[in-house]
Write a protein that holds these residues in place. Structure first.
Motif, PDB file in Angstrom:
ATOM      1  N   LEU A   1       2.972  -1.999   7.855  1.00 34.02           N
ATOM      2  CA  LEU A   1       2.532  -1.004   6.881  1.00 34.02           C
ATOM      3  C   LEU A   1       2.357  -1.629   5.497  1.00 34.02           C
ATOM      4  CD1 LEU A   1       4.693   2.059   7.969  1.00 34.02           C
ATOM      5  CD2 LEU A   1       2.200   1.865   8.110  1.00 34.02           C
TER       6      LEU A   1
ATOM      7  N   ASN B   1       4.783   7.198   8.824  1.00 32.25           N
ATOM      8  CA  ASN B   1       5.755   7.677   9.795  1.00 32.25           C
ATOM      9  C   ASN B   1       5.415   9.047  10.358  1.00 32.25           C
ATOM     10  OD1 ASN B   1       7.345   5.418   9.751  1.00 32.25           O
ATOM     11  ND2 ASN B   1       8.733   6.171   8.170  1.00 32.25           N
TER      12      ASN B   1
ATOM     13  N   THR C   1       7.572  -1.951   9.268  1.00 31.44           N
ATOM     14  CA  THR C   1       7.520  -1.936   7.801  1.00 31.44           C
ATOM     15  C   THR C   1       6.573  -2.993   7.272  1.00 31.44           C
ATOM     16  OG1 THR C   1       9.783  -1.086   7.627  1.00 31.44           O
ATOM     17  CG2 THR C   1       8.891  -2.198   5.696  1.00 31.44           C
TER      18      THR C   1
ATOM     19  N   ILE D   1       4.769   4.629   3.359  1.00 33.14           N
ATOM     20  CA  ILE D   1       5.590   4.546   4.571  1.00 33.14           C
ATOM     21  C   ILE D   1       5.805   5.934   5.162  1.00 33.14           C
ATOM     22  CG2 ILE D   1       7.939   4.121   5.402  1.00 33.14           C
ATOM     23  CD1 ILE D   1       8.076   1.700   3.641  1.00 33.14           C
TER      24      ILE D   1
END
Length: 212
Positions: A115, A181, A112, A177
């Motif tokens: 990113l 992913n 996280t 995000i």
């Protein structure tokens, strides 16, 4: 200067930075040596000009964006701890770190946070979203004159279309995000595919690792 400066980093500081960033004792001392060699003013901080002396950053098309990432908004100097916090984003995510104390704060090198770091490089005006114009500017930095403005516009439009879920013609971090992913958001650029998030992270990691 190197031997004088090295005495300024106390053992307790090393332990604090080690806990905060995940770097080892030897990595911290090595990076401190690099930090002091860049600190031409010998004042314990680095300026943007100090970073611009790093050859890999000077020639990288995203060099200015990378350099800006080291500086909190409104600041024009970064100390060693801030320098290490930024570099910590580029540490690999190790399997044995994934099962650590769940009550501890999320490590700086988590997926996280990696990113988020990439997102902030696209978010030029720091309004917590990536507009079409910002995406175009970063793409232009990445590819230079190898792709026409029309092709870049098509790439930006398709990327916004793929990621924008609330219809505001921009990309929020939550949307970013979800794109990340997917592991592979490909956008067509003539005969080339650009993997937006991952090529950016790769450029940053290679640049900084070769510089320290």
């Amino acid at each position: 200067m190197g031997s004088r400066a090295s005495t300024l980093l106390r053992e307790e500081e090393i332990e604090e930075i080690k806990k905060e960033t995940g770097f080892s004792h030897s990595q911290i001392t090595r990076l401190y040596s690099r930090f002091t060699s860049l600190d031409k003013g010998e004042n314990g901080t680095l300026s943007r000009e100090d970073f611009q002396r790093i050859p890999e950053l000077a020639i990288n098309p995203l060099g200015d964006r990378i350099i800006n990432a080291f500086f909190p908004e409104g600041e024009d100097q970064v100390n060693f701890r801030g320098f290490m916090r930024t570099l910590a984003h580029f540490r690999p995510i190790e399997d044995n770190e994934k099962n650590k104390d769940p009550t501890a704060s999320e490590p700086l090198n988590s997926r996280t946070n990696k990113l988020l770091f990439a997102f902030q490089l696209y978010d030029l005006d720091r309004d917590d979203k990536i507009s079409r114009d910002e995406l175009l500017q970063v793409l232009r930095m990445m590819v230079g004159v190898n792709i026409s403005d029309e092709q870049l516009g098509s790439i930006a439009d398709r990327t916004i279309q793929e990621a924008d879920q609330n219809g505001d013609n921009s990309i929020s971090f939550n949307e970013f995000i979800k794109v990340g992913n997917l592991q592979h958001i490909y956008v067509w650029a003539g005969d080339h595919y650009l993997i937006l998030t991952y090529i950016l992270l790769s450029v940053l990691q290679d640049c900084l690792c070769s510089s320290v």
